[in-house]
Every structure is written in structure tokens, then in C-alpha cells.
Design a protein around this motif. Structure first.
Motif, short mmCIF file in Angstrom:
data_model
loop_
_atom_site.label_atom_id
_atom_site.label_comp_id
_atom_site.label_asym_id
_atom_site.label_seq_id
_atom_site.Cartn_x
_atom_site.Cartn_y
_atom_site.Cartn_z
N MET A 1 5.74 -34.97 -68.77
CA MET A 1 4.51 -34.36 -68.61
C MET A 1 3.97 -33.85 -70.13
N SER A 2 2.75 -34.18 -70.17
CA SER A 2 2.09 -34.00 -71.47
C SER A 2 1.78 -32.40 -71.80
N ASP A 3 1.93 -31.90 -72.91
CA ASP A 3 1.20 -30.37 -72.94
C ASP A 3 -0.17 -30.44 -73.59
N THR A 4 -0.92 -31.50 -73.15
CA THR A 4 -2.34 -31.45 -73.38
C THR A 4 -3.06 -31.37 -72.02
N PHE A 5 -4.19 -30.57 -72.16
CA PHE A 5 -4.68 -30.18 -71.01
C PHE A 5 -6.21 -30.31 -71.03
N ASP A 6 -6.96 -30.50 -70.05
CA ASP A 6 -8.61 -30.42 -70.24
C ASP A 6 -9.15 -29.26 -69.85
N PRO A 7 -9.53 -28.42 -70.40
CA PRO A 7 -10.19 -27.12 -70.05
C PRO A 7 -11.17 -26.94 -68.96
N ASP A 8 -12.19 -28.03 -68.84
CA ASP A 8 -13.03 -28.08 -68.02
C ASP A 8 -12.57 -28.72 -66.61
N HIS A 9 -11.60 -29.45 -66.92
CA HIS A 9 -10.96 -29.98 -65.37
C HIS A 9 -10.07 -28.76 -64.88
N LEU A 10 -9.28 -28.01 -65.72
CA LEU A 10 -8.60 -27.09 -65.26
C LEU A 10 -9.30 -26.18 -64.42
N ARG A 11 -10.45 -25.60 -65.10
CA ARG A 11 -11.27 -24.46 -64.35
C ARG A 11 -11.89 -24.91 -63.21
N ALA A 12 -12.17 -26.28 -63.24
CA ALA A 12 -12.82 -26.80 -61.87
C ALA A 12 -11.76 -26.74 -60.66
N GLU A 13 -10.59 -26.99 -61.29
CA GLU A 13 -9.57 -27.19 -59.96
C GLU A 13 -9.04 -25.80 -59.60
N LEU A 14 -9.22 -24.76 -60.22
CA LEU A 14 -8.56 -23.59 -60.00
C LEU A 14 -9.20 -22.84 -58.80
N LEU A 15 -8.19 -22.61 -57.81
CA LEU A 15 -8.66 -21.73 -56.57
C LEU A 15 -8.47 -20.38 -56.82
N PRO A 16 -9.14 -19.32 -55.99
CA PRO A 16 -9.14 -17.87 -56.22
C PRO A 16 -7.74 -17.60 -56.50
N LEU A 17 -7.43 -16.50 -57.18
CA LEU A 17 -6.40 -16.02 -57.76
C LEU A 17 -5.51 -15.35 -56.30
N SER A 18 -6.28 -15.10 -55.22
CA SER A 18 -5.49 -14.52 -53.96
C SER A 18 -4.70 -15.63 -53.37
N THR A 19 -5.39 -16.86 -53.80
CA THR A 19 -4.77 -17.91 -52.90
C THR A 19 -3.38 -18.27 -53.58
N LEU A 20 -2.22 -18.34 -52.63
CA LEU A 20 -1.04 -18.71 -53.26
C LEU A 20 -0.92 -20.20 -53.24
N GLN A 21 -0.78 -20.50 -54.57
CA GLN A 21 -0.63 -21.99 -54.86
C GLN A 21 0.17 -22.25 -56.01
N ALA A 22 0.83 -23.37 -55.89
CA ALA A 22 1.78 -23.74 -57.01
C ALA A 22 0.71 -24.28 -57.97
N PRO A 23 1.07 -24.08 -59.37
CA PRO A 23 0.16 -24.41 -60.28
C PRO A 23 0.02 -25.95 -60.33
N SER A 24 -1.02 -26.50 -60.75
CA SER A 24 -1.55 -27.83 -60.82
C SER A 24 -0.55 -28.35 -62.11
N GLU A 25 -0.47 -29.95 -62.33
CA GLU A 25 0.15 -30.24 -63.60
C GLU A 25 -0.66 -29.89 -64.71
N GLU A 26 -2.10 -29.71 -64.49
CA GLU A 26 -2.90 -29.30 -65.64
C GLU A 26 -2.66 -27.89 -66.05
N ALA A 27 -2.78 -27.13 -65.03
CA ALA A 27 -2.33 -25.44 -65.07
C ALA A 27 -0.89 -25.54 -65.98
#
Length: 109
Positions: free
Chosen positions: A1-27
Motif C-alpha cells: 500500500m502506498s503512503d500517498t493519499f488524496d485529501p479531497d477523496h479522503l474527506r468525501a469518503e469519511l463517515l460520521p465519527l460515531s459510526t464504527l468503521q474500519a479505516p479505508s485504505e485512503e485513511a
């Protein structure tokens, strides 16, 4: 996995913090890039990344919780900063047994 990420894509895919979810590859790439993935003594800390809606803004928020927290540190950064610059403060607080919640203000992070 690369350590690069797209901040806009990351923000768009985030669910509410109260949602228990495993972090995505981007996160996960974001957390590795800033060293936020293995904080606390022996890496024995659970963490979450998500968003919180405040005043019409979606605020990217992260939470780290030690096994037995004794309190909570709310980390608010200054102008031109972002959470990624505060790894040392987060690690210090976790070492004291504090849970840490930190957010990036609109236009930051």
C-alpha cells in the motif's frame, strides 16, 4: 500500500465519527503518512477517523483511546496547522493514559 493519499477523496469518503468503521485504505495511508497509526505505549491504542458536523461544516476528526483512559485531551490546533503536526502531543497524552480527540478546522488538514 502506498503512503500517498488524496485529501479531497479522503474527506468525501469519511463517515460520521460515531459510526464504527474500519479505516479505508485512503485513511490508513493518511495515518501512516503522518505517523498517526501507531501511537501510544506499545501501539496499544484504538483509533478512529471520521467527520463531525459543526455549524454547517464537516470537520475531519480523529480519536485515539488507550486501553484504560483516565481522562480526555481535546486538541485544537492553531492557524496554518493541522493534526498531522501534533503527533508528539498525541503520543505524550496517550502515554499519560489520556484519550485524545483532535479535529482539523475548516480549510486545514
Amino acid at each position: 500500500m502506498s503512503d500517498t493519499f488524496d485529501p479531497d477523496h479522503l474527506r468525501a469518503e469519511l463517515l460520521p465519527l460515531s459510526t464504527l468503521q474500519a479505516p479505508s485504505e485512503e485513511a490508513q495511508a493518511y495515518q501512516r503518512f503522518y505517523g498517526l497509526n501507531a501511537l501510544g505505549p506499545n501501539g496499544a491504542t484504538s483509533s478512529r477517523i471520521g467527520r463531525v458536523e459543526v455549524g454547517g461544516y464537516d470537520i475531519v476528526t480523529q480519536l485515539w483511546v488507550p486501553d484504560q483512559p483516565v481522562g480526555t485531551l481535546v486538541l485544537m490546533h492553531g492557524f496554518y496547522d493541522h493534526v498531522g503536526l501534533y503527533r508528539h502531543v498525541i503520543d505524550w497524552a496517550l502515554g499519560l493514559g489520556l484519550a485524545v480527540i483532535a479535529c482539523d478546522l475548516p480549510g486545514h488538514g
